[in-house]
Design an enzyme around this catalytic site. Structure first.
Site, PDB file in Angstrom:
ATOM      1  N   ASP A 101       0.815  -1.233   0.000  1.00 13.20           N
ATOM      2  CA  ASP A 101       0.000   0.000   0.000  1.00 13.20           C
ATOM      3  C   ASP A 101       0.844   1.277   0.000  1.00 13.20           C
ATOM      4  O   ASP A 101       0.330   2.348   0.310  1.00 13.20           O
ATOM      5  CB  ASP A 101      -0.959   0.061   1.215  1.00 13.20           C
ATOM      6  CG  ASP A 101      -1.776  -1.183   1.418  1.00 13.20           C
ATOM      7  OD1 ASP A 101      -2.147  -1.809   0.418  1.00 13.20           O
ATOM      8  OD2 ASP A 101      -2.054  -1.528   2.577  1.00 13.20           O
ATOM      9  N   HIS A 153      -2.023  -2.822  -7.600  1.00  9.13           N
ATOM     10  CA  HIS A 153      -1.306  -1.559  -7.689  1.00  9.13           C
ATOM     11  C   HIS A 153      -2.179  -0.513  -8.377  1.00  9.13           C
ATOM     12  O   HIS A 153      -2.720  -0.764  -9.457  1.00  9.13           O
ATOM     13  CB  HIS A 153       0.001  -1.734  -8.478  1.00  9.13           C
ATOM     14  CG  HIS A 153       1.047  -2.470  -7.721  1.00  9.13           C
ATOM     15  ND1 HIS A 153       2.259  -2.843  -8.274  1.00  9.13           N
ATOM     16  CD2 HIS A 153       1.095  -2.897  -6.434  1.00  9.13           C
ATOM     17  CE1 HIS A 153       2.986  -3.470  -7.369  1.00  9.13           C
ATOM     18  NE2 HIS A 153       2.294  -3.523  -6.249  1.00  9.13           N
TER      19      HIS A 153
END
Length: 332
Positions: A12, A42
């Site tokens: 993240d 992503h």
């Protein structure tokens, strides 16, 4: 030239945007997705999210490769290939391990016990270890894209092409690190692992970019120092996982974890994202001197501490100030 992107926390961190930016700015010939599976999503920029194909897809001139260490779900990878129109420039390694429907069922227990995302990646990797997993070369619908990624990349490097390896998740999710076990992913998550996933030796590496977020975020269970309710209200930040859509747990920048991940990856340069979200008034800044004093002091303090820990690290050279690819301060 070969550069690697890795995550410094628990995933993240914004690696997708960093890969997207570098793929365009440095005009890489090859972008390689190494490791993980469809659980490792992503976000490249507004409207572009991927879980299987490389985030460097935004560079229309780049050859896109999915390396042998990546676990793939044929339905998902084919869907992403079609969605982003990369049919003519993507290759999937013959040796990628395949996720079957039974793997999704097997992972339900992990979802409950350790907060796994539930994409079947872990059980598929277990089958590979037991020598009974299916490989990409066994799947008819993948045949148009099959290649030997290791050979392609090594040949490209021999011919002085530019290669960017996109690692996944983050240092704090490494299966092999006792400090984080058992709330980890199903493989190591360091630069050395992503080289092995790609099939390239370490002598080719030029730069290892480690990506940090201005604050820590994490999906699922496991250790981290979380913000109090008062702090959550102060910053006004809410986030959700790219794949799981579950709320991310948030906390202050973890300098101890940042140092550990820096050393464990022998990172040479750093990227820091979400400065604009943690410190108001920094949206779309393109020059370090245009950042607020609070943001500058925050980055300088981190930089000073990290530089003391590794002779390889030259400093934080990329600072993201927004979700668009061009919203980046580049100090290289």
């Amino acid at each position: 030239m070969l550069n690697i992107i890795v995550g410094g926390f628990y995933g993240d961190e914004g690696k997708g945007k960093v890969v997207g930016y570098l793929s365009l700015k440095d005009n890489f010939d090859y972008i390689v997705r190494a490791g993980g599976g469809p659980q490792a999503g992503h976000t490249v920029t507004n409207g572009i999210k991927v879980t299987q194909i490389p985030s460097g897809l935004v560079n229309k001139n780049s050859r896109l490769l999915i390396a042998r260490g990546t676990i793939i779900n044929p339905d998902i990878v084919l869907s992403e290939i079609k969605k982003y129109g990369v049919e003519n420039r993507i290759g999937i390694d013959c040796g990628c391990t395949i996720i079957d429907p039974e793997h999704l069922e097997l992972e339900k227990e992990l979802v409950q016990r350790i907060g796994s995302v539930g994409t079947g990646t872990g059980p598929a990797r277990v089958d590979r270890l037991l020598r009974k997993g299916k490989l990409a070369k066994d799947i008819y619908t993948l045949k148009p894209y099959l290649t030997d990624v290791s050979r392609e990349v090594n040949d490209a490097l021999k011919n002085n092409k530019k290669v960017l390896v996109e690692g996944v998740q983050g240092y704090g999710l490494s299966l092999l690190n006792y400090k984080f076990y058992l709330y980890v992913t199903s493989q190591d998550t360091t630069s050395s692992q992503f080289l092995a996933d790609t099939g390239v030796g370490p002598k080719f590496v030029d730069e290892i970019f480690i990506t940090y977020k201005a604050y820590v975020s994490r999906v699922g269970k496991g250790q981290m120092n979380e913000w109090s309710e008062e702090e959550k209200l102060k910053y006004g930040i809410r986030e959700y996982g790219t794949v799981s859509s579950r709320p991310r747990r948030l906390g202050n920048f973890d300098i101890d974890l940042a140092i550990d991940s820096l050393i464990g990856n022998t990172a040479t340069q750093g990227a820091i994202t979400n400065i604009d979200r943690l410190f108001k008034g920094n949206d779309n800044a393109r020059d370090f001197n245009k950042l607020t004093k609070e943001a500058q002091d925050f980055i300088n303090k981190i930089n000073e501490k990290l530089k003391k820990e590794s002779r390889f690290f030259i400093g934080i050279t990329l600072i993201s100030t927004g979700s668009n690819l061009e919203e980046m301060i580049d100090l290289r």
